[in-house]
Design a protein around this motif. Structure first.
Motif, mmCIF file in Angstrom:
data_model
loop_
_atom_site.group_PDB
_atom_site.id
_atom_site.type_symbol
_atom_site.label_atom_id
_atom_site.label_comp_id
_atom_site.label_asym_id
_atom_site.label_seq_id
_atom_site.Cartn_x
_atom_site.Cartn_y
_atom_site.Cartn_z
ATOM 1 N N TYR A 1 0.826 -1.203 0.000
ATOM 2 C CA TYR A 1 0.000 0.000 0.000
ATOM 3 C C TYR A 1 0.862 1.257 0.000
ATOM 4 O O TYR A 1 0.590 2.222 -0.735
ATOM 5 C CB TYR A 1 -0.922 -0.010 1.221
ATOM 6 C CG TYR A 1 -1.812 1.207 1.338
ATOM 7 C CD1 TYR A 1 -2.973 1.310 0.581
ATOM 8 C CD2 TYR A 1 -1.495 2.254 2.198
ATOM 9 C CE1 TYR A 1 -3.796 2.423 0.676
ATOM 10 C CE2 TYR A 1 -2.302 3.364 2.303
ATOM 11 C CZ TYR A 1 -3.456 3.440 1.546
ATOM 12 O OH TYR A 1 -4.264 4.544 1.642
ATOM 13 N N LEU B 1 1.126 4.143 -2.936
ATOM 14 C CA LEU B 1 0.886 5.551 -2.635
ATOM 15 C C LEU B 1 2.066 6.425 -3.051
ATOM 16 O O LEU B 1 1.887 7.576 -3.484
ATOM 17 C CB LEU B 1 0.626 5.711 -1.132
ATOM 18 C CG LEU B 1 -0.048 7.002 -0.663
ATOM 19 C CD1 LEU B 1 -1.384 7.189 -1.378
ATOM 20 C CD2 LEU B 1 -0.262 6.963 0.836
ATOM 21 N N ILE C 1 -8.579 2.097 -4.996
ATOM 22 C CA ILE C 1 -7.405 1.681 -4.223
ATOM 23 C C ILE C 1 -7.105 0.210 -4.455
ATOM 24 O O ILE C 1 -5.950 -0.186 -4.666
ATOM 25 C CB ILE C 1 -7.628 1.967 -2.727
ATOM 26 C CG1 ILE C 1 -7.708 3.473 -2.481
ATOM 27 C CG2 ILE C 1 -6.502 1.365 -1.892
ATOM 28 C CD1 ILE C 1 -8.123 3.851 -1.069
ATOM 29 N N TYR D 1 -3.974 10.814 -5.120
ATOM 30 C CA TYR D 1 -4.035 10.638 -3.669
ATOM 31 C C TYR D 1 -5.447 10.795 -3.125
ATOM 32 O O TYR D 1 -5.705 10.431 -1.970
ATOM 33 C CB TYR D 1 -3.120 11.658 -2.985
ATOM 34 C CG TYR D 1 -1.711 11.643 -3.500
ATOM 35 C CD1 TYR D 1 -0.827 10.627 -3.161
ATOM 36 C CD2 TYR D 1 -1.256 12.640 -4.358
ATOM 37 C CE1 TYR D 1 0.467 10.611 -3.643
ATOM 38 C CE2 TYR D 1 0.037 12.623 -4.857
ATOM 39 C CZ TYR D 1 0.889 11.607 -4.498
ATOM 40 O OH TYR D 1 2.172 11.579 -4.992
ATOM 41 N N HIS E 1 -7.303 7.841 -1.494
ATOM 42 C CA HIS E 1 -6.687 7.455 -0.223
ATOM 43 C C HIS E 1 -7.073 8.421 0.891
ATOM 44 O O HIS E 1 -7.025 8.053 2.065
ATOM 45 C CB HIS E 1 -5.165 7.427 -0.377
ATOM 46 C CG HIS E 1 -4.685 6.481 -1.425
ATOM 47 N ND1 HIS E 1 -4.355 5.173 -1.170
ATOM 48 C CD2 HIS E 1 -4.493 6.656 -2.762
ATOM 49 C CE1 HIS E 1 -3.967 4.580 -2.280
ATOM 50 N NE2 HIS E 1 -4.037 5.461 -3.267
ATOM 51 N N THR F 1 -8.596 4.906 9.264
ATOM 52 C CA THR F 1 -8.680 5.756 8.076
ATOM 53 C C THR F 1 -8.315 7.206 8.344
ATOM 54 O O THR F 1 -7.719 7.878 7.493
ATOM 55 C CB THR F 1 -10.089 5.706 7.458
ATOM 56 O OG1 THR F 1 -11.046 6.219 8.412
ATOM 57 C CG2 THR F 1 -10.469 4.290 7.073
ATOM 58 N N ASN G 1 -4.174 6.412 8.276
ATOM 59 C CA ASN G 1 -4.030 6.504 6.813
ATOM 60 C C ASN G 1 -4.044 7.946 6.312
ATOM 61 O O ASN G 1 -3.252 8.307 5.431
ATOM 62 C CB ASN G 1 -5.166 5.724 6.149
ATOM 63 C CG ASN G 1 -5.139 5.851 4.636
ATOM 64 O OD1 ASN G 1 -4.297 5.286 3.967
ATOM 65 N ND2 ASN G 1 -6.077 6.621 4.093
ATOM 66 N N ALA H 1 -1.120 9.455 3.978
ATOM 67 C CA ALA H 1 -1.392 9.840 2.593
ATOM 68 C C ALA H 1 -1.132 11.325 2.379
ATOM 69 O O ALA H 1 -0.640 11.738 1.319
ATOM 70 C CB ALA H 1 -2.840 9.502 2.233
#
Length: 290
Positions: A7, A11, A108, A187, A190, A236, A240, A244
């Motif tokens: 992942y 990214l 994703i 992006y 994400h 998230t 994340n 991101a």
């Protein structure tokens, strides 16, 4: 941990970024590519329509409630009025989250499943690998859809949104409008996937307000949703989303958004403020209304 590394590699892959810059050059005399304003206005119109239809339903319900005999107390009637006043905003956010999150997850997952490792800095970045196409137009429409939602939610929620939500919304709109670059598009899924937690939050709200007969507050199903919400929020939004964002802003010279990085930091800090509120609500439920 291989999937975490994969992942991160996806990214950090610079190829979609360069493809987006070539596929969506800025329109002449504008800082935005063709279609940005059109799709954003279209999204605003869509969410204004959803909000208006919900307001029509609320007005119809209130009119019929006045005409019907009732034995509810004044406090219960006031609580119901507050619920009805907030209903259009929650309906709009639910529509946005339910439509956007699956698309983000699909994009994703597609990149993860078709990812070809970046072999060498000498690779022609403008040449897309056949197993990893990048649909710049779809990503632009997705971003504009999210921008339209947050603009409408800010306008119609000025009286009902709390200060934290208002700061979050204004900062997000500022970054999307004044810091936009096509290089941001790879992006965006994400970042927008963080709305997964919003789906569970809205289900909790509908349940607490008695609008979900199949999931009353305090039931096992309700607490399952609470657990999913907390897990989705931490993963998230608190893990994340900052990762991101750091990767995205690592290309500030290419993206042209160096002047908006501090605004986006406000958005990130709000996530941890809300995490504090979640922990407070779980540990001291009587001291807060979450």
């Amino acid at each position: 941990m291989n999937w975490v590394r994969a992942y991160a590699d996806v990214l950090r892959d610079p190829r979609p970024l360069h493809q987006a810059l070539q596929a969506l050059p800025a329109a002449e005399g504008s800082r935005w590519p063709d279609g940005f304003l059109f799709y954003s206005v279209l999204a605003c119109a869509f969410f204004f329509t959803v909000h208006l239809l919900t307001e029509v339903f609320v007005s119809w319900y209130r009119r019929n409630r006045r005409d019907a005999p009732t034995s509810t107390t004044t406090a219960a009637a006031d609580a119901e009025d507050r619920t009805l006043a907030s209903l259009p905003g929650y309906v709009c956010s639910s529509v946005h989250h339910v439509l956007v999150v699956p698309v983000c997850m699909y994009l994703i997952a597609t990149r993860l499943c078709t990812y070809a490792p970046f072999p060498s800095p000498a690779l022609d970045l403008a040449t897309p690998p056949p197993q990893q196409p990048f649909d710049a137009a779809l990503h632009l429409q997705l971003l504009c859809f999210g921008l339209g939602y947050i603009v409408v939610d800010t306008i119609v929620g000025l009286q009902t949104l709390g200060a934290a939500w208002l700061i979050h919304h204004v900062a997000a709109v500022a970054v999307a409008v004044y810091g936009f670059s096509p290089a941001l598009l790879p992006y965006y899924p994400h970042i927008a996937v963080c709305e997964l937690s919003g789906i569970f939050f809205n289900v909790m709200w509908f349940s607490r307000k008695g609008l979900l007969a199949c999931m009353p507050e305090g039931s096992r199903a309700y607490y399952s949703v609470v657990g999913c919400f907390v897990a989705a929020f931490v993963v998230t939004r608190c893990v994340n989303l900052p990762f991101a964002s750091v990767v995205a802003f690592a290309h500030v010279e290419l993206m042209g958004i160096a002047h908006t990085w501090w605004v986006w930091c406000v958005v990130l800090l709000m996530q941890y403020f809300w995490l504090y509120q979640i922990v407070r609500a779980v540990c001291w439920p009587k001291s807060t209304q979450y």
